[in-house]
Design a protein around this motif. Structure first.
Motif, short mmCIF file in Angstrom:
data_model
loop_
_atom_site.label_atom_id
_atom_site.label_comp_id
_atom_site.label_asym_id
_atom_site.label_seq_id
_atom_site.Cartn_x
_atom_site.Cartn_y
_atom_site.Cartn_z
N GLY A 207 0.72 -0.95 -0.09
CA GLY A 207 -0.02 0.03 -0.06
C GLY A 207 0.83 1.23 0.00
O GLY A 207 0.33 2.35 -0.71
N SER A 208 1.80 1.12 0.47
CA SER A 208 2.88 2.48 0.65
C SER A 208 3.38 2.98 -0.56
O SER A 208 3.86 4.01 -0.79
CB SER A 208 3.93 2.22 1.80
N PHE B 203 -4.02 -1.91 4.97
CA PHE B 203 -4.12 -2.80 6.26
C PHE B 203 -5.22 -3.40 6.50
O PHE B 203 -6.34 -3.29 6.27
CB PHE B 203 -3.64 -1.61 7.27
N VAL B 204 -5.03 -4.59 7.10
CA VAL B 204 -6.11 -5.51 7.84
C VAL B 204 -6.23 -4.95 9.31
O VAL B 204 -7.51 -4.77 9.66
CB VAL B 204 -5.76 -6.76 7.81
N GLU B 205 -5.16 -4.90 9.95
CA GLU B 205 -5.41 -4.51 11.44
C GLU B 205 -4.26 -3.60 11.58
O GLU B 205 -3.21 -3.83 11.65
CB GLU B 205 -5.12 -5.54 12.49
N ARG B 206 -4.43 -2.22 11.86
CA ARG B 206 -3.53 -1.04 12.12
C ARG B 206 -3.19 -1.28 13.71
O ARG B 206 -4.14 -1.07 14.70
CB ARG B 206 -4.37 0.17 11.85
N GLU B 207 -2.03 -1.34 13.95
CA GLU B 207 -1.66 -1.04 15.38
C GLU B 207 -1.95 0.02 16.02
O GLU B 207 -2.24 -0.11 17.68
CB GLU B 207 0.25 -1.21 15.49
N ALA B 208 -2.01 1.05 15.67
CA ALA B 208 -2.17 2.38 16.44
C ALA B 208 -3.91 2.38 16.34
O ALA B 208 -4.42 3.43 17.00
CB ALA B 208 -1.73 3.60 15.63
N TYR C 289 -10.64 5.36 -0.23
CA TYR C 289 -10.78 4.12 0.78
C TYR C 289 -11.62 3.26 -0.24
O TYR C 289 -12.51 3.54 -0.57
CB TYR C 289 -11.42 4.14 2.26
N GLY C 290 -10.88 1.84 -0.24
CA GLY C 290 -11.56 0.91 -0.89
C GLY C 290 -11.93 1.08 -2.05
O GLY C 290 -11.24 1.72 -3.18
N ASN C 291 -13.12 0.78 -2.59
CA ASN C 291 -13.73 1.31 -4.09
C ASN C 291 -14.55 2.46 -4.10
O ASN C 291 -15.20 2.73 -4.84
CB ASN C 291 -14.80 0.04 -4.51
N HIS C 292 -14.48 3.31 -2.97
CA HIS C 292 -15.39 4.66 -2.74
C HIS C 292 -14.67 5.58 -3.77
O HIS C 292 -13.33 5.57 -3.81
CB HIS C 292 -15.47 4.85 -1.18
N GLU C 293 -15.53 6.53 -4.27
CA GLU C 293 -14.89 7.57 -4.97
C GLU C 293 -14.18 8.48 -4.09
O GLU C 293 -14.33 8.16 -2.72
CB GLU C 293 -16.38 8.56 -5.48
N LEU D 242 -10.64 5.03 10.05
CA LEU D 242 -10.18 4.40 8.89
C LEU D 242 -10.87 2.80 8.71
O LEU D 242 -10.68 2.01 9.47
CB LEU D 242 -8.81 4.18 9.04
N PRO D 243 -11.42 2.69 7.54
CA PRO D 243 -11.73 1.27 7.23
C PRO D 243 -10.73 0.54 6.95
O PRO D 243 -9.55 0.82 6.40
CB PRO D 243 -12.80 1.55 5.98
N GLU D 244 -10.86 -0.75 7.06
CA GLU D 244 -9.85 -1.77 6.70
C GLU D 244 -9.57 -1.75 5.08
O GLU D 244 -10.46 -1.55 4.48
CB GLU D 244 -10.25 -3.31 7.15
N GLY D 245 -8.35 -2.06 4.65
CA GLY D 245 -8.09 -2.20 3.24
C GLY D 245 -7.33 -0.86 2.91
O GLY D 245 -6.62 -0.25 3.82
N GLY D 246 -7.39 -0.48 1.57
CA GLY D 246 -6.82 0.71 1.36
C GLY D 246 -7.37 2.05 1.41
O GLY D 246 -8.41 2.25 1.25
N VAL D 247 -6.50 2.98 2.11
CA VAL D 247 -6.99 4.36 2.68
C VAL D 247 -5.83 5.31 2.06
O VAL D 247 -4.76 4.94 2.44
CB VAL D 247 -7.17 4.33 4.13
N TYR D 248 -6.13 6.50 1.62
CA TYR D 248 -5.26 7.48 1.18
C TYR D 248 -5.84 8.72 1.33
O TYR D 248 -6.99 9.04 1.25
CB TYR D 248 -4.99 7.07 -0.23
N PHE D 249 -5.00 9.60 1.59
CA PHE D 249 -5.11 11.21 2.07
C PHE D 249 -4.36 11.87 1.02
O PHE D 249 -3.14 11.65 0.79
CB PHE D 249 -4.85 11.70 3.35
#
Length: 129
Positions: free
Chosen positions: A14-15, A57-62, A85-89, A106-113
């Motif tokens: 993801g990074s 991520f599936v499970e974020r430590e923080a 995030y995910g398949n969202h616009e 943050l939902p699980e999966g791909g998340v970007y700002f």
């Protein structure tokens, strides 16, 4: 242990989607992971998209919550702070000069700002913690 390994692989993959520090218009300083940190930039006729923070991520430590704070000043053109995030616009968080602050889960999966600009002149001061 299998979940931890899978989560590590997802985070590394993801990074890769983030805009490289070399290509950014400003300066990004990392936080405790790829989802957090600060970004400050002065834009001069910027058109494009910068992916500043995020990953997969599936499970974020923080934990799943992050606090997003942003000051955006647009002197010309257009700009927007967004997250996706995910398949969202793409979801716009701020697209006018001003301030934004909110805790997001943050939902699980791909998340970007990131930032999208079209002839954007102005500044951004972003902090995600």
């Amino acid at each position: 242990q299998v979940l931890d390994t899978y989560n590590s692989v997802l985070q590394a993959a993801g990074s890769v989607q983030l805009t490289s520090s070399f290509s950014l218009q400003g300066e990004r300083k990392g936080g405790i992971d790829d989802f957090t940190g600060t970004y400050q930039a002065e834009y001069d006729d910027f058109s494009g998209t910068e992916y500043l923070f995020g990953g997969t991520f599936v499970e974020r430590e923080a934990g799943k919550d992050v606090f997003v704070q942003c000051n955006l000043e647009i002197t010309s053109g257009t700009a927007q702070l967004f997250w996706t995030y995910g398949n969202h616009e793409v979801e716009t968080l701020l697209e006018v000069s001003g301030r934004y602050s909110e805790t997001l889960t943050l939902p699980e999966g791909g998340v970007y700002f990131g930032v999208i600009g079209e002839g954007f002149r102005g500044t951004i001061d972003l902090c995600i913690e």
